[in-house]
Design an enzyme around this catalytic site. Sequence first.
Site, PDB file in Angstrom:
ATOM      1  N   ARG A  31       0.754  -0.583  -0.103  1.00  0.00           N
ATOM      2  CA  ARG A  31      -0.020   0.062   0.210  1.00  0.00           C
ATOM      3  C   ARG A  31       0.454   1.221  -0.094  1.00  0.00           C
ATOM      4  O   ARG A  31       0.457   2.161  -1.342  1.00  0.00           O
ATOM      5  CB  ARG A  31      -0.748   0.217   1.062  1.00  0.00           C
ATOM      6  CG  ARG A  31      -2.324  -1.047   0.588  1.00  0.00           C
ATOM      7  CD  ARG A  31      -3.322  -0.677   1.634  1.00  0.00           C
ATOM      8  NE  ARG A  31      -2.501  -1.557   3.697  1.00  0.00           N
ATOM      9  CZ  ARG A  31      -3.106  -2.484   4.272  1.00  0.00           C
ATOM     10  NH1 ARG A  31      -4.013  -2.924   3.297  1.00  0.00           N
ATOM     11  NH2 ARG A  31      -3.145  -2.932   5.144  1.00  0.00           N
ATOM     12  N   ASP A  53       9.793  -6.694  -5.474  1.00  0.00           N
ATOM     13  CA  ASP A  53       8.892  -7.399  -5.106  1.00  0.00           C
ATOM     14  C   ASP A  53       8.613  -8.217  -5.511  1.00  0.00           C
ATOM     15  O   ASP A  53       7.008  -8.307  -6.890  1.00  0.00           O
ATOM     16  CB  ASP A  53       6.773  -6.277  -4.610  1.00  0.00           C
ATOM     17  CG  ASP A  53       6.386  -6.883  -3.624  1.00  0.00           C
ATOM     18  OD1 ASP A  53       6.566  -7.706  -3.347  1.00  0.00           O
ATOM     19  OD2 ASP A  53       6.089  -5.628  -3.112  1.00  0.00           O
ATOM     20  N   ALA A  79      10.360   2.602   6.141  1.00  0.00           N
ATOM     21  CA  ALA A  79       9.989   1.053   6.889  1.00  0.00           C
ATOM     22  C   ALA A  79      10.817   0.951   8.414  1.00  0.00           C
ATOM     23  O   ALA A  79       9.540   1.157   9.913  1.00  0.00           O
ATOM     24  CB  ALA A  79      10.226   0.214   5.808  1.00  0.00           C
ATOM     25  N   ASP A 114      13.519   7.815   9.014  1.00  0.00           N
ATOM     26  CA  ASP A 114      12.462   8.037   9.741  1.00  0.00           C
ATOM     27  C   ASP A 114      12.481   6.643  11.348  1.00  0.00           C
ATOM     28  O   ASP A 114      12.080   6.910  12.419  1.00  0.00           O
ATOM     29  CB  ASP A 114      11.443   7.642   9.144  1.00  0.00           C
ATOM     30  CG  ASP A 114      10.130   8.214  10.219  1.00  0.00           C
ATOM     31  OD1 ASP A 114       9.512   9.060  10.438  1.00  0.00           O
ATOM     32  OD2 ASP A 114       9.519   7.307   9.755  1.00  0.00           O
ATOM     33  N   GLU A 148      15.290   2.381  19.555  1.00  0.00           N
ATOM     34  CA  GLU A 148      14.337   4.084  19.291  1.00  0.00           C
ATOM     35  C   GLU A 148      13.533   3.835  21.070  1.00  0.00           C
ATOM     36  O   GLU A 148      12.961   3.239  22.046  1.00  0.00           O
ATOM     37  CB  GLU A 148      12.895   3.647  18.452  1.00  0.00           C
ATOM     38  CG  GLU A 148      13.202   3.781  17.219  1.00  0.00           C
ATOM     39  CD  GLU A 148      12.009   3.464  16.866  1.00  0.00           C
ATOM     40  OE1 GLU A 148      11.007   3.528  16.899  1.00  0.00           O
ATOM     41  OE2 GLU A 148      12.087   3.583  15.393  1.00  0.00           O
ATOM     42  N   HIS A 189      10.490   9.035  14.479  1.00  0.00           N
ATOM     43  CA  HIS A 189       9.544   7.773  13.800  1.00  0.00           C
ATOM     44  C   HIS A 189       8.467   8.719  13.891  1.00  0.00           C
ATOM     45  O   HIS A 189       7.892   8.422  14.199  1.00  0.00           O
ATOM     46  CB  HIS A 189       9.436   6.719  14.663  1.00  0.00           C
ATOM     47  CG  HIS A 189       8.632   5.204  13.850  1.00  0.00           C
ATOM     48  ND1 HIS A 189       8.917   4.047  14.333  1.00  0.00           N
ATOM     49  CD2 HIS A 189       7.541   5.046  13.476  1.00  0.00           C
ATOM     50  CE1 HIS A 189       7.935   3.586  14.202  1.00  0.00           C
ATOM     51  NE2 HIS A 189       7.478   4.115  13.099  1.00  0.00           N
ATOM     52  N   GLY A 192       6.294   8.904  10.732  1.00  0.00           N
ATOM     53  CA  GLY A 192       6.269   8.757  10.129  1.00  0.00           C
ATOM     54  C   GLY A 192       3.893   9.010   9.399  1.00  0.00           C
ATOM     55  O   GLY A 192       4.038   9.433   8.804  1.00  0.00           O
TER      56      GLY A 192
END
Length: 536
Positions: free
Chosen positions: A152, A172, A233, A258, A263, A284, A286
């Site tokens: 997506r 992919d 990702a 990101d 983390e 992070h 996103g």
Amino acid sequence: MAWRIGLTDPLDEEGLALLREDPEVEIVEARSPSPEALRELVQTCDALIVRSGARLDAGVLEQAERLRVIARAGIGVDNIDLEAATRRGILVMNTPGASTIAVAEHTFALLLALLRKIPSAWLSLREGRWERGWFVGVQLAGKTMGLLGLGRIGTEVARRARAFEMHVIAFDPYIPEERATALQIELVPDLDELYARADILSLHVPLTRETYHLIDRRAFEKMKPGVYLINTARGAVIDEEALLEALNTGRVAGAALDTFSEEPPRSPILQALIAHERVVAVPHLGGSTQEAQRLISRQIVQQLLDALRGRDFRNVVNLPFPEGVDYRTLAPFMRLAEVIGRLQMQLIRGRIHRVEIDVRGEELRAVLRPLGVALLKGLLTPILGDEVTFVNAPMLARERGIQIVEAAQSILGAYAQAVACRVLSTQENRLMVGALFAGEPRIVQVDDFPMEALPRGAVLVMRSRDVPGVIGRVGTLLGQHGINIAEWRLGRDRPGGTALSFINLDTPAPSTILDALRSMPEIEDVRQAFLPETLA
């Protein structure tokens, strides 16, 4: 009686309003609860809405006296013990797709900030300097955007890249050519070509065993010199130490990050990456848009209320009890079908386009559809991770051009109750049959080879000539590298012909060992698969 719904994290006002307006809901808020407070919520609530910070392990869920639903406001459910929840009849749901647009837009925000050196130019101007010559950037038009993953988010990034007049290529192996063509995307046959051609490489894959450190030193060596890397990702998809080296040598011209493997990022490697002059890094962000958070809040609340009322069970990541069927009886066969699917995806070569299912036993034929869903869930989980649920597995399979059908002719052997799956790909076909032994899944046939194999943990599936000494040489090689064999099951077509081995390992075999095995003249093929010790 009102439903008690516990909140461990704040919801957007719209989601919170949906809860407050419902006369059958009592809200219990416990922001960032202590372990004791979390146990109390689990004991006294009908449902919980959580994010990634609340860890619901088996010990906590043992206290679940009335809990019916755990609703994860987000995608990842690694903080929830799915097996423990399912055993207690607790539905676990998430919100995949709610932040798709936000992450796609964020990808381009990072990309433009990196290529046009916006953060460093802004800091320079803020400090009173006017240094235009230091900040000559790179434009997007005419460049080749390489996408690793075309789900997506990858698809939305591709659409935006086309608007910037970029040529888009993608790797992919689970996306049909027709879908890529309709999106004006060129599918490349392998990662090597993606690396060699991409001016900008953007990552859009889930974190699984197959994608952990996928972007490593060898990958960087194959990339076009001066490539730009964008990661929205998961941080651990990249070997971050290798990325730092590639930035220092100039192999990678710049990186926008990101997410990180840790983390908040505290390790020296991550601190060095964040401080690098050719890195743009953010904490992070996103899915952190007002619109995405509103959508996540509304979606998780609506899903939760629908599940409590029995209206709908969308985005449930563990199996709801099928109507009219005793789940305790069906669950072992669901696990069997799922593990067959997991094995098939990891062993097959080429892009899968057709899956055939067959069952033996009248009780199983009555539940063929949920067994097919479990099979598809297992098939897609190795490549899509937590995104796959029993609800969306058929849709995700259709999006990837995978058709599941009941086998036109029986493909089963002489088992009273069994599940069989034949997978057809662009390169090969593979048959796998499973049955239950004392309630536990076993693989009883692979292609034409009968066996009785335990599908659990790290597994080597090896095809070899049936000649003396093979078992000894393979066992010696593994032993020399400290890899212990837990079980070795073997089937053969005839004495002196071809043998198929199913070898359970206590620890996974590194790629160097697999290469060494493949170099043995008696071995025709060897592949490694990773299966959970247990399935929810």
